[in-house]
Design a protein around this motif. Structure first.
Motif, mmCIF file in Angstrom:
data_model
loop_
_atom_site.group_PDB
_atom_site.id
_atom_site.type_symbol
_atom_site.label_atom_id
_atom_site.label_comp_id
_atom_site.label_asym_id
_atom_site.label_seq_id
_atom_site.Cartn_x
_atom_site.Cartn_y
_atom_site.Cartn_z
ATOM 1 N N SER A 293 0.835 -1.208 0.000
ATOM 2 C CA SER A 293 0.000 0.000 0.000
ATOM 3 C C SER A 293 0.867 1.253 0.000
ATOM 4 N N THR A 294 1.961 1.202 0.726
ATOM 5 C CA THR A 294 2.888 2.339 0.752
ATOM 6 C C THR A 294 3.450 2.600 -0.634
ATOM 7 N N TRP A 295 3.848 1.531 -1.349
ATOM 8 C CA TRP A 295 4.402 1.722 -2.690
ATOM 9 C C TRP A 295 3.341 2.267 -3.646
ATOM 10 N N ILE A 296 2.125 1.787 -3.541
ATOM 11 C CA ILE A 296 1.038 2.273 -4.395
ATOM 12 C C ILE A 296 0.789 3.753 -4.132
ATOM 13 N N ILE A 297 0.786 4.144 -2.866
ATOM 14 C CA ILE A 297 0.598 5.562 -2.525
ATOM 15 C C ILE A 297 1.720 6.409 -3.100
ATOM 16 N N PHE A 298 2.964 5.929 -2.967
ATOM 17 C CA PHE A 298 4.093 6.670 -3.549
ATOM 18 C C PHE A 298 3.953 6.790 -5.060
ATOM 19 N N LYS A 299 3.573 5.715 -5.730
ATOM 20 C CA LYS A 299 3.441 5.725 -7.197
ATOM 21 C C LYS A 299 2.366 6.731 -7.633
ATOM 22 N N LEU A 300 1.251 6.747 -6.946
ATOM 23 C CA LEU A 300 0.182 7.699 -7.278
ATOM 24 C C LEU A 300 0.591 9.132 -6.916
ATOM 25 N N LEU A 301 1.331 9.293 -5.827
ATOM 26 C CA LEU A 301 1.823 10.614 -5.442
ATOM 27 C C LEU A 301 2.802 11.150 -6.488
ATOM 28 N N PHE A 302 3.692 10.296 -6.963
ATOM 29 C CA PHE A 302 4.634 10.722 -8.003
ATOM 30 C C PHE A 302 3.901 11.111 -9.272
ATOM 31 N N LEU A 303 2.821 10.385 -9.601
ATOM 32 C CA LEU A 303 2.033 10.723 -10.785
ATOM 33 C C LEU A 303 1.369 12.082 -10.610
#
Length: 189
Positions: free
Chosen positions: A15-25
């Motif tokens: 979940s942390t990685w998904i949040i980071f990926k969406l934040l970077f987007l």
């Protein structure tokens, strides 16, 4: 039903990685290159396995269990992480950010187009692939474009990321189990 600590670790770090990926987007950073996000993905997978295995060892006792049970507990943290992240990447590249896939395909096809202008490059392609011997340069370019499109399809990316992350999770589980047993908790064994 209570979740195992290793599984909770997998859910938290994926979940942390998904949040980071969406934040970077949303911030528009790290979009053309996957190097940093790939390193972050590997680091979070490693953290999920290490912390999940540590929590499992703390729950069962640091001196108990076998090396095989430690590896199994590491994989219990790594495999769900790999599955969750890979499925997310499928939807990410298919629905959320398909522009990235198009950008990468176009970048690669432009490189091939420029290279196909050199006769030596065409000859080397014909030497590597016998099917290209009977094709014109335009037909070779069309074949490369078709193969590139299938390689960059979200379903192909799902398969490759799932395979890669699963292999990494097995490898990390073995190494972390060995580090825990031989270095960190050696006094308990």
């Amino acid at each position: 039903m209570r979740l195992k600590p290793a599984l909770k670790s997998a859910l938290f770090f994926s979940s942390t990685w998904i949040i980071f990926k969406l934040l970077f987007l949303s911030l528009g950073i790290f979009q053309e290159d996957i190097f940093f996000t790939g390193l972050l993905n590997n680091f979070l997978l490693l953290c999920a396995i290490a912390i999940g295995l540590y929590l499992e060892k703390r729950k069962e006792g640091f001196g108990t269990g076998t090396a095989l049970s430690d590896i199994k507990n590491g994989v219990v943290a790594g495999a769900p992480y790999a599955l969750i992240v890979s499925v997310f990447l499928f939807f990410y590249y298919r629905d959320i950010n398909p522009e990235f896939v198009e950008f990468k395909k176009n970048e690669l096809m432009n490189m091939h187009y420029k290279s196909l202008e050199r006769e030596s490059y065409v000859d080397s392609l014909k030497a590597q692939n016998q099917d290209f011997n009977v094709m014109t340069t335009d037909e070779i370019y069309a074949q490369i474009k078709k193969e590139t499109a299938s390689a960059y399809a979200p379903s192909s990316l799902l398969t490759l990321s799932l395979l890669g992350l699963t292999m990494l999770s097995f490898t990390y589980a073995i190494f972390i189990s060995a580090i825990f047993r031989k270095i960190l908790f050696r006094d308990y064994y």
